[in-house]
Design a protein around this motif. Structure first.
Motif, PDB file in Angstrom:
ATOM      1  N   GLU A   1      15.032 -50.983  44.357  1.00  0.00           N
ATOM      2  CA  GLU A   1      15.330 -50.132  45.511  1.00  0.00           C
ATOM      3  C   GLU A   1      16.541 -49.240  45.231  1.00  0.00           C
ATOM      4  O   GLU A   1      16.525 -48.043  45.508  1.00  0.00           O
ATOM      5  CB  GLU A   1      15.606 -51.009  46.732  1.00  0.00           C
ATOM      6  CG  GLU A   1      15.996 -50.238  47.985  1.00  0.00           C
ATOM      7  CD  GLU A   1      16.371 -51.159  49.129  1.00  0.00           C
ATOM      8  OE1 GLU A   1      17.192 -50.732  49.970  1.00  0.00           O
ATOM      9  OE2 GLU A   1      15.862 -52.298  49.180  1.00  0.00           O
TER      10      GLU A   1
ATOM     11  N   ARG B   1      15.726 -46.429  42.815  1.00  0.00           N
ATOM     12  CA  ARG B   1      15.012 -45.336  43.491  1.00  0.00           C
ATOM     13  C   ARG B   1      15.975 -44.488  44.315  1.00  0.00           C
ATOM     14  O   ARG B   1      15.901 -43.252  44.299  1.00  0.00           O
ATOM     15  CB  ARG B   1      13.910 -45.887  44.387  1.00  0.00           C
ATOM     16  CG  ARG B   1      12.681 -46.379  43.645  1.00  0.00           C
ATOM     17  CD  ARG B   1      11.513 -46.585  44.584  1.00  0.00           C
ATOM     18  NE  ARG B   1      11.831 -47.548  45.639  1.00  0.00           N
ATOM     19  CZ  ARG B   1      11.673 -48.866  45.528  1.00  0.00           C
ATOM     20  NH1 ARG B   1      11.189 -49.388  44.399  1.00  0.00           N
ATOM     21  NH2 ARG B   1      11.984 -49.676  46.532  1.00  0.00           N
ATOM     22  N   ARG B   2      16.891 -45.142  45.038  1.00  0.00           N
ATOM     23  CA  ARG B   2      17.851 -44.398  45.864  1.00  0.00           C
ATOM     24  C   ARG B   2      18.739 -43.511  45.007  1.00  0.00           C
ATOM     25  O   ARG B   2      19.037 -42.372  45.379  1.00  0.00           O
ATOM     26  CB  ARG B   2      18.730 -45.374  46.648  1.00  0.00           C
ATOM     27  CG  ARG B   2      18.036 -46.021  47.839  1.00  0.00           C
ATOM     28  CD  ARG B   2      19.000 -46.946  48.553  1.00  0.00           C
ATOM     29  NE  ARG B   2      18.420 -47.516  49.746  1.00  0.00           N
ATOM     30  CZ  ARG B   2      19.040 -48.400  50.526  1.00  0.00           C
ATOM     31  NH1 ARG B   2      20.260 -48.803  50.201  1.00  0.00           N
ATOM     32  NH2 ARG B   2      18.456 -48.867  51.597  1.00  0.00           N
TER      33      ARG B   2
END
Length: 201
Positions: free
Chosen positions: A188, A191-192
């Motif tokens: 996560e 991706r951020r």
């Protein structure tokens, strides 16, 4: 870059981070010299930092409001960072009971540099903060419970704050008894980071 300390144990994880953020302005070479003196332990107090900055013509802004540690879905996350010539670099520690990972971030790219399991202390920070903390751990930690680990971490945070102006007296401490798979959170955050990098282009 200042100080984040974590203990990863079979029955839980504990993490603490100081709250200091220091912003410099002025000539690059003078700023580099001031940072070197700060991070190798020659500058101990806030007053000494302000005095030395004035002597070499560097602007310094210090605030103790930056929260560097948090709990996210049973995983503790701590981060230290630095900005050099407009480039932001950070190192992030992820920990839960019995497992940890360390990742570096630069220009939106994440690189996992270390992963492990078992029982251990991990320290992120500048040279003098790490040196003081590792000495405290070595001198005081004889094994024990998560509560004993908290006492060691608190002592290390307080000792580092007395030793270098790069570490604040204020700190945040978080704990978790959970054992979590770290990979979903790592994915996560990767991706951020990519999304922030793409939006900045």
């Amino acid at each position: 870059m200042s100080l984040v300390i974590a203990f990863i144990g079979a029955r839980g994880a504990v993490m603490a981070g100081d709250m200091r953020e220091i912003l410099f302005s002025g000539d690059d070479s003078c700023r580099d010299r001031l940072e070197a003196e700060l991070y190798d332990g020659r500058i101990v107090t806030d007053e000494a930092l302000a005095r030395r900055a004035q002597e070499i013509g560097i602007g310094v802004y210090v605030r103790d409001t930056k929260n560097k540690v948090a709990e996210r879905s049973g995983i503790l996350v701590g981060e230290v960072g630095e900005t050099e010539k407009g480039v932001v670099r950070s190192r992030r520690l992820y920990a839960s009971a019995g497992r940890y990972a360390i990742a570096d971030f630069e220009d939106g790219c994440m690189t996992v540099v270390s992963q492990g399991t078992g029982s251990t202390f991990i320290v992120l920070g500048n040279a003098i903060a790490k040196q003081v903390t590792n000495r405290c751990i070595r001198d005081t930690w004889k094994g024990g419970t998560p509560r004993d680990a908290v006492r060691t971490i608190v002592l290390a945070m307080e000792t580092a704050a007395r030793t270098t102006a790069s570490v604040s007296e204020r700190y945040v401490l978080v704990q978790t008894p959970a054992s979590r798979d770290l990979r979903p959170l790592l994915d996560e955050d990767a991706r951020r980071g990519e999304e922030r990098s793409n939006s900045a282009e």
